[in-house]
Scaffold this active site. Structure first.
Site, PDB file in Angstrom:
ATOM      1  CG  HIS A  97      -9.962 -30.296 -69.253  1.00 56.84           C
ATOM      2  ND1 HIS A  97      -9.811 -28.953 -69.499  1.00 56.84           N
ATOM      3  CD2 HIS A  97     -11.139 -30.636 -69.811  1.00 56.84           C
ATOM      4  CE1 HIS A  97     -10.860 -28.485 -70.163  1.00 56.84           C
ATOM      5  NE2 HIS A  97     -11.683 -29.487 -70.373  1.00 56.84           N
ATOM      6  CD  GLU A 115     -18.591 -26.427 -57.282  1.00 57.96           C
ATOM      7  OE1 GLU A 115     -19.595 -26.697 -57.953  1.00 57.96           O
ATOM      8  OE2 GLU A 115     -18.573 -26.405 -56.038  1.00 57.96           O
ATOM      9  CB  ILE A 168      -7.733 -25.443 -70.887  1.00 63.97           C
ATOM     10  CG1 ILE A 168      -6.765 -25.043 -71.994  1.00 63.97           C
ATOM     11  CG2 ILE A 168      -8.917 -24.472 -70.826  1.00 63.97           C
ATOM     12  CD1 ILE A 168      -7.367 -25.114 -73.386  1.00 63.97           C
ATOM     13  N   GLY A 205     -14.479 -25.425 -67.950  1.00 63.41           N
ATOM     14  CA  GLY A 205     -15.521 -24.424 -67.738  1.00 63.41           C
ATOM     15  C   GLY A 205     -16.438 -24.769 -66.584  1.00 63.41           C
ATOM     16  CB  VAL A 206     -18.009 -27.939 -65.359  1.00 62.00           C
ATOM     17  CG1 VAL A 206     -18.913 -28.239 -66.520  1.00 62.00           C
ATOM     18  CG2 VAL A 206     -16.777 -28.809 -65.397  1.00 62.00           C
TER      19      VAL A 206
END
Lengths: 81, 147
Positions: free
Chosen positions: B48, B62, B54, B57-58
């Site tokens: 990723h 978290e 990067i 976002g998840v």
């Protein structure tokens, strides 16, 4: 607290926090199920939390008949305050 | 200030899924501030994205969620776990990349009954990179593992 004031607060909460449009939500509108406005089990937990915090009534584990509509939720609160 | 030893006593997550490196401040029942240092060695950067790391976002969500667990004072009953129930309005304003130090702040907004709701914000060098709201609840282990 007057019944209508309680129902207005419940409606405000459902619209502002659960994202329901005010014009599709009457006090007798079915909240959960196939012919409803489509709230789900997560929304029911939100409602339980709100009712506990706002009215001091614990609806955890209460029969789902009490969650049919704003009318039935308000009736449960009034009966268990 | 809580360093990694104290953090390990409070939260159950472990590498490579431990997203809080240091806790700066906790106001029990109200708010917390913490830090995550983002390293290129983190395994998600392999994919990723290849050649353009990067932070997903998840995983920012978290990290915010793990910091929230420092705010909640009472431990759940032994047969229950706190879980993330709902994520509202999260925005990923700017990308997070290796080398960034995330200044994460969470503030409890609701705590009635079975739910805990928080507003969360992630800053890098003073600039907001992500923000949104999280809702948690306690659920019984049986409802998770005995379907």
């Amino acid at each position: 607290m007057a019944d209508n004031e309680m129902k207005a607060k419940l409606k405000d909460f459902i619209c502002s926090t659960l994202g329901v449009e005010a014009d599709v939500l009457e006090y007798d509108t079915e909240l959960f199920g196939d012919s409803s406005i489509g709230l789900d089990s997560v929304d029911s937990l939100e409602i339980i939390s709100y009712v506990d915090g706002e009215f001091g009534v614990d609806m955890t584990g209460v029969d789902k008949e009490n969650f049919l509509s704003i009318d039935t939720i308000a009736a449960y609160i009034t009966a268990n305050k | 200030m809580m360093y990694i030893d104290d953090i390990n006593e409070k939260i159950k997550q472990r590498p490579p899924f431990q997203m809080i490196d240091r806790v700066i401040e906790v106001v029990p029942g109200e708010s917390a501030e913490g830090i995550k240092c983002v390293s290129v060695n983190e395994p998600h950067f392999i994919g990723h994205f290849p050649g353009a790391p990067i932070m997903p976002g998840v995983l920012l969500i978290e990290a915010c969620a793990q910091l929230c667990s420092f705010v909640v004072e009472q431990e759940p009953d032994a047969d229950k776990l706190y879980v993330l129930l709902k994520v509202d309005g999260f925005k990923f304003v700017k990308p997070v990349i290796p080398g960034d130090v995330l200044d994460i702040s969470v503030k409890k907004t609701r705590g009635g009954g079975a739910l805990f709701a928080f507003d969360a914000e992630v800053r890098v060098d003073g600039n907001v990179h992500a923000k949104g709201s999280l809702v948690f609840t306690a659920v019984s282990r049986d409802s998770i593992y005995k379907r």
